[in-house]
Structures are given as C-alpha cells and as structure tokens.
Design an enzyme around this catalytic site. Structure first.
Site, PDB file in Angstrom:
ATOM      1  N   GLY A  56     -31.512  -1.605 -34.769  1.00  0.00           N
ATOM      2  CA  GLY A  56     -32.749  -2.353 -34.612  1.00  0.00           C
ATOM      3  C   GLY A  56     -32.472  -3.706 -33.994  1.00  0.00           C
ATOM      4  O   GLY A  56     -31.358  -4.242 -34.103  1.00  0.00           O
ATOM      5  N   GLN A  61     -33.926 -12.344 -31.462  1.00  0.00           N
ATOM      6  CA  GLN A  61     -32.475 -12.164 -31.307  1.00  0.00           C
ATOM      7  C   GLN A  61     -32.031 -12.177 -29.848  1.00  0.00           C
ATOM      8  O   GLN A  61     -30.832 -12.212 -29.569  1.00  0.00           O
ATOM      9  CB  GLN A  61     -32.024 -10.857 -31.973  1.00  0.00           C
ATOM     10  N   CYS A 111     -26.376  -7.124 -39.521  1.00  0.00           N
ATOM     11  CA  CYS A 111     -27.308  -7.691 -38.546  1.00  0.00           C
ATOM     12  C   CYS A 111     -26.511  -8.092 -37.311  1.00  0.00           C
ATOM     13  O   CYS A 111     -25.442  -8.698 -37.440  1.00  0.00           O
ATOM     14  CB  CYS A 111     -28.001  -8.912 -39.153  1.00  0.00           C
ATOM     15  N   LEU A 112     -27.022  -7.745 -36.137  1.00  0.00           N
ATOM     16  CA  LEU A 112     -26.312  -8.088 -34.898  1.00  0.00           C
ATOM     17  C   LEU A 112     -26.193  -9.601 -34.721  1.00  0.00           C
ATOM     18  O   LEU A 112     -25.331 -10.060 -33.974  1.00  0.00           O
ATOM     19  CB  LEU A 112     -27.022  -7.460 -33.690  1.00  0.00           C
ATOM     20  N   HIS A 153     -36.256  -5.130 -42.244  1.00  0.00           N
ATOM     21  CA  HIS A 153     -35.251  -6.063 -41.725  1.00  0.00           C
ATOM     22  C   HIS A 153     -35.723  -6.678 -40.399  1.00  0.00           C
ATOM     23  O   HIS A 153     -35.656  -7.901 -40.218  1.00  0.00           O
ATOM     24  CB  HIS A 153     -33.916  -5.319 -41.554  1.00  0.00           C
ATOM     25  N   GLU A 154     -36.197  -5.825 -39.481  1.00  0.00           N
ATOM     26  CA  GLU A 154     -36.623  -6.334 -38.170  1.00  0.00           C
ATOM     27  C   GLU A 154     -37.900  -7.158 -38.296  1.00  0.00           C
ATOM     28  O   GLU A 154     -38.051  -8.178 -37.618  1.00  0.00           O
ATOM     29  CB  GLU A 154     -36.811  -5.180 -37.174  1.00  0.00           C
ATOM     30  N   HIS A 157     -37.158 -10.676 -39.116  1.00  0.00           N
ATOM     31  CA  HIS A 157     -36.769 -11.516 -37.976  1.00  0.00           C
ATOM     32  C   HIS A 157     -38.000 -12.153 -37.313  1.00  0.00           C
ATOM     33  O   HIS A 157     -37.922 -13.249 -36.773  1.00  0.00           O
ATOM     34  CB  HIS A 157     -36.008 -10.702 -36.932  1.00  0.00           C
TER      35      HIS A 157
HETATM   36 NI    NI Z   1     -30.945  -8.372 -37.938  1.00  0.00          NI
END
Ligand code: NI
Length: 176
Positions: A56, A61, A111-112, A153-154, A157
């Site tokens: 995701g 991001q 998380c990226l 989670h997304e 963000h």
């Molecule tokens: Ni993330």
C-alpha cells in the site's frame, strides 16, 4: 504484480520518510478524481509501491498532500476471514472508513516511510470503506483481516498518522 515486467515504462517516485511534514498533515480532498492528473498520480504511486515491494502507498508518501491511496492484498497475505483479500491493485480517492463491530486485533505492520522497522498495531478487524477509483467510479467494500489492516494503515497516512502513533506496546517496535 511482477517486478521487472513494468520497468520500461515505470515512473517511480522517491518515498518520503518519517519526519517529513507532509506525513503529519491531513491530505486535501481531491475535487476532480477522474482527471488525467489524478490518473497519472495513481499510476506513479502504483509503480512506486511495486518497485519498493509494498502492499500500500498513500499520496503524502510521494510528497502529494492529496487524499488518494493505492493498495493490493496478495493471496499469500489473505487470512481465512471471508472479507479478506486476494484484492487486486485498487485506487481509492477521497476515502472514508467506518468500523463494523468493535473487535480490535493486533498485527504486525511495516511502512515504506519507516524502512526496516515493524511493529504490532491494534486495528479494527472489520471495516467498511468507500471512495472513488481513478475513473470516478464509486467503490464500497467490506474488509476484514489483512485487507482491513492495509486500508486502515493507508487511511491513517491521509489524516497524518503513522503506525507507531497507534501502537500500545512500544516494546513491540523493532527491526524486521
Ligand atoms: Ni505506511
């Protein structure tokens, strides 16, 4: 989605890391979800997510404070919850989510934007989410298990929240 397959026409963006202001701001609603600009952003995000090996990615991001996320649930992450994935690549613009029931489950997340770390995060086990795809079509789905976790989670963000802020036991944050 095979890595390498799209390399020729992939446009990948650098992924913003924790500490950048764009990750702690609420993303702006997108007034024109079906525009070419949003379609291009969605493709960039999907390419960047694939290149980074993520499931995701949210627009903040990639330095875009806009309410759009991309995600997928690969079959190997699917649990036995009937509302869990195999979910193909999905684009969700201006999403809303609501909990179904009050069951909360713990699960590991990465998380990226926080590379190398993972932590145990409590999330609603079942949710309903709504939004638009990049063509302006309405999406409404019920999600459970890992599918529900990815979307929460997304979504976080998009409201400026990183997963460690949701953790209840910081001893369960560490390097993968
Ligand atoms: Ni993330």
């Amino acid at each position: 989605m095979g890595r390498g397959f799209y390399i020729q026409d992939m446009t990948t963006q650098q992924i913003v890391r924790m500490g950048a202001l764009v990750l702690s701001r609420r993303a702006e609603e997108i007034p024109d979800p079906a525009s070419e600009e949003i379609a291009a952003l969605a493709k960039d995000m999907a390419d960047s997510m694939a290149a980074a090996g993520g499931v995701g990615l949210a627009a903040p991001q990639v330095f875009q404070s806009k309410a759009i996320m991309v995600f997928h649930v690969p079959s190997f992450r699917k649990s036995d919850d009937p509302d869990d994935g195999d979910i193909p690549l999905s684009v969700l613009v201006n999403p809303t989510i609501e909990a179904i029931g009050d069951e909360v489950v713990d699960g590991w997340e990465g998380c990226l934007s926080i590379p190398g770390l993972q932590g145990v995060v409590p999330r609603w086990n079942k949710i309903r989410y709504r939004g638009l795809d990049e063509k302006g079509n309405e999406i409404e789905r019920t999600a459970g298990g890992f599918h529900a976790r990815v979307v929460q989670h997304e979504y976080d963000h998009l409201i400026g929240v990183m997963y460690p802020e949701r953790m209840e036991d910081m001893t369960l944050l560490g390097f993968a």
